[in-house]
Design an enzyme around this catalytic site. Structure first.
Site, PDB file in Angstrom:
ATOM      1  N   HIS A 103       0.883  -1.167   0.000  1.00  0.00           N
ATOM      2  CA  HIS A 103       0.000   0.000   0.000  1.00  0.00           C
ATOM      3  C   HIS A 103       0.924   1.220   0.000  1.00  0.00           C
ATOM      4  CE1 HIS A 103      -2.302  -3.019   2.360  1.00  0.00           C
ATOM      5  NE2 HIS A 103      -3.385  -2.472   1.883  1.00  0.00           N
ATOM      6  N   ASP A 106       2.320   1.987   3.367  1.00  0.00           N
ATOM      7  CA  ASP A 106       3.250   1.028   4.001  1.00  0.00           C
ATOM      8  C   ASP A 106       4.682   1.449   3.719  1.00  0.00           C
ATOM      9  OD1 ASP A 106       0.996  -0.647   4.252  1.00  0.00           O
ATOM     10  OD2 ASP A 106       1.536  -1.801   2.465  1.00  0.00           O
ATOM     11  N   GLU A 270      -8.847 -13.792  -1.288  1.00  0.00           N
ATOM     12  CA  GLU A 270      -8.087 -14.115  -0.074  1.00  0.00           C
ATOM     13  C   GLU A 270      -8.820 -15.181   0.734  1.00  0.00           C
ATOM     14  OE1 GLU A 270      -6.327 -10.825   1.962  1.00  0.00           O
ATOM     15  OE2 GLU A 270      -6.639 -11.739   3.931  1.00  0.00           O
ATOM     16  N   ASP A 298      -4.620 -13.771  -2.489  1.00  0.00           N
ATOM     17  CA  ASP A 298      -3.961 -13.415  -1.241  1.00  0.00           C
ATOM     18  C   ASP A 298      -3.921 -14.683  -0.400  1.00  0.00           C
ATOM     19  OD1 ASP A 298      -3.330 -10.870  -1.908  1.00  0.00           O
ATOM     20  OD2 ASP A 298      -4.457  -9.891  -0.292  1.00  0.00           O
ATOM     21  N   ASP A 309     -10.353 -12.092  11.043  1.00  0.00           N
ATOM     22  CA  ASP A 309      -9.383 -12.274   9.969  1.00  0.00           C
ATOM     23  C   ASP A 309      -8.002 -12.465  10.592  1.00  0.00           C
ATOM     24  OD1 ASP A 309      -8.514 -12.253   7.352  1.00  0.00           O
ATOM     25  OD2 ASP A 309      -8.589 -10.079   7.119  1.00  0.00           O
ATOM     26  N   ASP A 311      -5.429 -13.981   9.384  1.00  0.00           N
ATOM     27  CA  ASP A 311      -4.335 -13.825   8.419  1.00  0.00           C
ATOM     28  C   ASP A 311      -3.125 -14.702   8.728  1.00  0.00           C
ATOM     29  OD1 ASP A 311      -5.584 -12.004   6.759  1.00  0.00           O
ATOM     30  OD2 ASP A 311      -4.696 -10.234   7.687  1.00  0.00           O
ATOM     31  N   ASP A 341      -0.545 -12.549   2.045  1.00  0.00           N
ATOM     32  CA  ASP A 341      -1.173 -11.546   2.915  1.00  0.00           C
ATOM     33  C   ASP A 341      -1.397 -12.211   4.272  1.00  0.00           C
ATOM     34  OD1 ASP A 341      -2.395  -9.420   4.024  1.00  0.00           O
ATOM     35  OD2 ASP A 341      -3.998  -9.221   2.540  1.00  0.00           O
TER      36      ASP A 341
HETATM   37  C1  XUL Z   1      -7.291  -6.727   4.546  1.00  0.00           C
HETATM   38  C2  XUL Z   1      -6.540  -7.088   3.334  1.00  0.00           C
HETATM   39  C3  XUL Z   1      -5.748  -6.003   2.692  1.00  0.00           C
HETATM   40  C4  XUL Z   1      -5.712  -6.059   1.205  1.00  0.00           C
HETATM   41  C5  XUL Z   1      -5.011  -4.885   0.564  1.00  0.00           C
HETATM   42  O1  XUL Z   1      -8.016  -7.739   5.125  1.00  0.00           O
HETATM   43  O2  XUL Z   1      -6.549  -8.219   2.914  1.00  0.00           O
HETATM   44  O3  XUL Z   1      -4.467  -6.050   3.217  1.00  0.00           O
HETATM   45  O4  XUL Z   1      -5.099  -7.212   0.747  1.00  0.00           O
HETATM   46  O5  XUL Z   1      -5.536  -3.686   0.943  1.00  0.00           O
HETATM   47 CO    CO Z   2      -5.586  -9.170   1.306  1.00  0.00          CO
END
Ligand code: XUL
Ligand code: CO
Length: 439
Positions: A103, A106, A270, A298, A309, A311, A341
């Protein structure tokens, strides 16, 4: 490898094979190994994310960040941001990862004005460009962070205030230009706050019109500057909003179709977002592939016992196998890839944990690729599905598919045929056992 102060201290991470016990080696990811006519590197197109890997302090709603990052002075200075680029590229090089994603905020600090933020971004982009040239590492996609700053508390593209919309749109313009400059293969829109907390204060139709307006403006600008890569929408049903408009693949496809955007967008799917939407990742991938709209992935996973989430790094072989079955079925990625991600757990706070986590994810996907390829070569699963629809391949079924019969013809056919019972079993248990034979 405790007390690592820079990724420079790492050895090059190489493939040592399944028997290796070296935690700093790949057991399955062998970049140059050929599977179904392409190398693993070409199939998997791994990508490191800047946000979780280099910016996430590993805080949670109940506690402060725990991450130790000795190269980072913790300040929001430009010098610190530039220094971080060096570490990021060393990290990716040591792992042999060919892509990264970021981003705007970032990589470079937000300034006091948009002009200052843009200048910061340009200055860091100089560094990124130089390191890309030096290492051959490429940008998988860029994006604008339209959800962290307080101005976006009520969204950007869907903000009730037109000036906030304008600010967000201006930020997208710059992020798109920087992505173009860095030869990004694609550009992502994830609408973290493009949704609502309550309908009591929300004009949903108007917000959706505005979101489409933002995307059309971006398409226009992409053409103007000559950015050739695809745009991706990344679905997620909620968090931070109560309801996010881009809630799942089907909702995104409908939105893109309704607003005439389908020619310019594919999806970035994702895993943990799929599960939050109440779907499996397989479901989301099938929905996208059916519309010829699977762009990128993702790669992460959630925790079935935790409702947010999380992740996590994708280490589940069943999951990676299912994903790679779909990626192979669609003929492989073009501009997309497997973008991690994912973030290490708050308890995994040492720099070396970032390395272990990526090795784990890359090995899990390498196995998924090999297993998926074996399942395809075996052919039993594919044949089963094909046979299940055999009545559509010829005779009356084929006529229905071709649109050659009316409801009257169908009624006459059924009258003559008489009563029916299901005559083929779904065989779910057998099919699950076949998959297990390869895992
Ligand atoms: C948030 C997410 C973000 C996007 C990019 O859940 O996945 O990081 O991948 O903005
Ligand atoms: Co993402």
């Amino acid at each position: 490898m405790k007390n690592l102060t820079s990724f420079n201290e790492l050895p090059q991470i190489t493939f040592e094979g399944p028997k290796s016990k070296n935690p700093l080696a790949f057991k399955h990811y062998n970049a140059d190994e050929v599977v179904e006519g392409k190398t693993m590197k070409e199939h998997l197109r791994f990508s490191v994310v800047y946000w979780h890997t280099f910016r996430n302090p590993l805080a949670d709603p109940f506690g402060a960040g725990t991450a130790l990052r000795p190269w980072d002075d913790g300040s929001d200075s430009l010098a610190n941001a530039k220094n971080r680029v060096q570490e990021a590229f060393t990290f990716m090089q040591k792992l042999g990862v060919p892509f990264y994603a970021f981003h705007d905020r970032d990589v470079a600090p937000e300034g006091k004005t948009l002009a200052e933020s843009n200048a910061n971004l340009d200055a860091v982009a100089d560094e990124l460009e130089a390191h890309q040239k030096e290492t051959g590492i490429k940008l998988l996609w860029g994006t604008a962070c339209l959800f962290t700053h307080p101005r976006y508390a009520m969204g950007a593209g869907t903000a009730p205030n037109a000036d906030i919309f304008a600010y967000g749109a201006a930020q997208v313009k710059k992020a798109l230009e920087v992505t173009h400059r860095l030869n990004g293969e694609g550009y992502v829109f994830w609408g973290g706050r493009e949704g609502y907390a309550t309908l009591l204060n929300t004009d949903m139709k108007r917000e959706l019109d505005h979101l489409a307006k933002l995307l059309h403006l971006a398409v226009e600008h992409k053409k103007k500057i000559g950015f050739k890569g695809p745009f991706y929408i990344e679905p997620k049903p909620m968090e931070p909003t109560t309801h996010q408009y881009d809630s799942d693949v089907a909702a995104c496809l409908n939105f893109l179709r309704e607003y005439d955007l389908l020619d310019y967008f594919k999806l970035n799917i994702e895993t943990n977002h799929a599960t939050l939407a109440g779907h499996t990742m397989q479901h989301e991938l099938e929905a996208a592939i059916g519309a010829d709209a699977l762009g990128s992935i993702d790669a992460n996973m959630g925790d079935t016992l935790v409702g947010w989430d999380t992740d996590q790094f994708p280490t589940d072989i069943y999951l990676t196998t299912q994903i790679m079955l779909r990626v192979l079925k669609m003929g492989g990625f073009t501009t997309g890839g497997l973008n991690f991600d994912a973030k290490v757990r708050r308890e995994s706070f040492e720099p070396i944990d970032l390395v272990y986590a990526h090795i784990a994810g890359m090995d899990a996907f390498a196995r998924g690729l090999k297993i998926a390829s074996e399942i395809r070569a075996d052919g039993r699963l594919e044949q089963f599905v094909k046979d299940r629809y055999a009545t559509w391949d010829s005779g009356f079924g084929a006529k229905i598919e071709k649109g050659e019969v009316s409801l009257e013809d169908i009624e006459a056919y059924v009258m003559e045929k008489g009563e029916l019972t299901p005559n083929t079993s779904g065989r779910q248990e057998l099919l699950e056992d076949i998959v297990n034979q390869f895992i």
